[in-house]
Design a protein around this motif. Structure first.
Motif, PDB file in Angstrom:
ATOM      1  N   ARG A   7       0.799  -1.228   0.000  1.00 38.30           N
ATOM      2  CA  ARG A   7       0.000   0.000   0.000  1.00 38.30           C
ATOM      3  C   ARG A   7       0.831   1.278   0.000  1.00 38.30           C
ATOM      4  N   THR A   8       2.100   1.207  -0.329  1.00 39.79           N
ATOM      5  CA  THR A   8       2.928   2.407  -0.386  1.00 39.79           C
ATOM      6  C   THR A   8       3.642   2.497  -1.730  1.00 39.79           C
ATOM      7  N   THR A  28       8.497   7.631   1.661  1.00 42.51           N
ATOM      8  CA  THR A  28       7.423   6.706   1.330  1.00 42.51           C
ATOM      9  C   THR A  28       6.132   7.498   1.251  1.00 42.51           C
ATOM     10  N   HIS A  30       2.178   7.622   1.530  1.00 40.52           N
ATOM     11  CA  HIS A  30       1.114   6.907   2.249  1.00 40.52           C
ATOM     12  C   HIS A  30      -0.246   7.522   1.965  1.00 40.52           C
ATOM     13  N   LEU A  72       2.850   7.672  11.313  1.00 43.91           N
ATOM     14  CA  LEU A  72       2.663   6.235  11.100  1.00 43.91           C
ATOM     15  C   LEU A  72       1.425   5.720  11.824  1.00 43.91           C
ATOM     16  N   ILE A  75      -1.706   6.143   9.466  1.00 41.58           N
ATOM     17  CA  ILE A  75      -1.629   5.607   8.108  1.00 41.58           C
ATOM     18  C   ILE A  75      -2.460   4.339   7.994  1.00 41.58           C
ATOM     19  N   ARG A  83      -0.370  -4.779   9.743  1.00 41.30           N
ATOM     20  CA  ARG A  83       0.558  -3.686  10.013  1.00 41.30           C
ATOM     21  C   ARG A  83       1.939  -4.230  10.369  1.00 41.30           C
ATOM     22  N   ARG A  86       4.139  -4.930   7.294  1.00 47.69           N
ATOM     23  CA  ARG A  86       4.601  -3.827   6.460  1.00 47.69           C
ATOM     24  C   ARG A  86       6.094  -3.624   6.607  1.00 47.69           C
ATOM     25  N   THR A  98       7.986  10.069   5.650  1.00 50.52           N
ATOM     26  CA  THR A  98       6.657   9.708   5.170  1.00 50.52           C
ATOM     27  C   THR A  98       6.028  10.959   4.573  1.00 50.52           C
TER      28      THR A  98
END
Length: 160
Positions: A7-8, A28, A30, A72, A75, A83, A86, A98
């Protein structure tokens, strides 16, 4: 830029040193709550689009922030077990940031499979996307609006 099923998407610096290539993660991206299917860069390199299986298109600046833009904790509302799977998004020194999107383009009713900036206007003012909802959409990226939709119909599948 890379996309992932976690998902990133990620912005990285790629260095070519003779026969060796190294990649250094910088940020990254998000937004998505499902795998990221595609990523595209504007011709001037200042913007990125991400296409997700969650039906969303993210618009991102390529600038690397000095501090995290997305906490985080906030997200993607994934179950705790997902999670844990990840990948690590920050190095020990916190050099990988992020990022939050500049805008979210919403109009597709199903997965978005591809996205591309229009070739006209190098600044990334318009884009095209296609999705599993049998549509191709054009976007006014600067205003964050869908400006046109082409719907693919399947006449051989309709009943008379």
């Amino acid at each position: 830029m890379t996309t992932s099923h976690d998902r990133t998407a990620q912005i990285s610096r790629v260095s070519l040193d003779g026969t060796r290539t190294t990649s250094t993660p910088l940020a990254t991206l998000h937004l998505h709550e499902a795998p990221v299917a595609d990523v595209a860069s504007s011709q001037d390199g200042k913007n990125i689009l991400t296409a997700g299986w969650d039906g969303l298109i993210g618009l991102w600046s390529t600038s690397i922030p000095e501090m995290d833009e997305a906490a985080l904790d906030s997200i993607a509302s994934a179950p705790e077990r997902e999670r844990k799977k990840r990948r690590k998004v920050q190095d020990e020194d916190g050099s990988v940031r992020t990022k939050a999107p500049s805008a979210v383009l919403r109009s597709h009713a199903a997965r978005v499979s591809a996205v591309e900036f229009s070739s006209s206007g190098g600044g990334g003012g318009s884009a095209v996307s296609c999705g599993f909802d049998s549509t191709v959409r054009t976007w006014d990226v600067e205003r964050g609006l869908c400006s046109h939709t082409i719907v693919r119909t399947f006449p051989h599948l309709t009943r008379v």
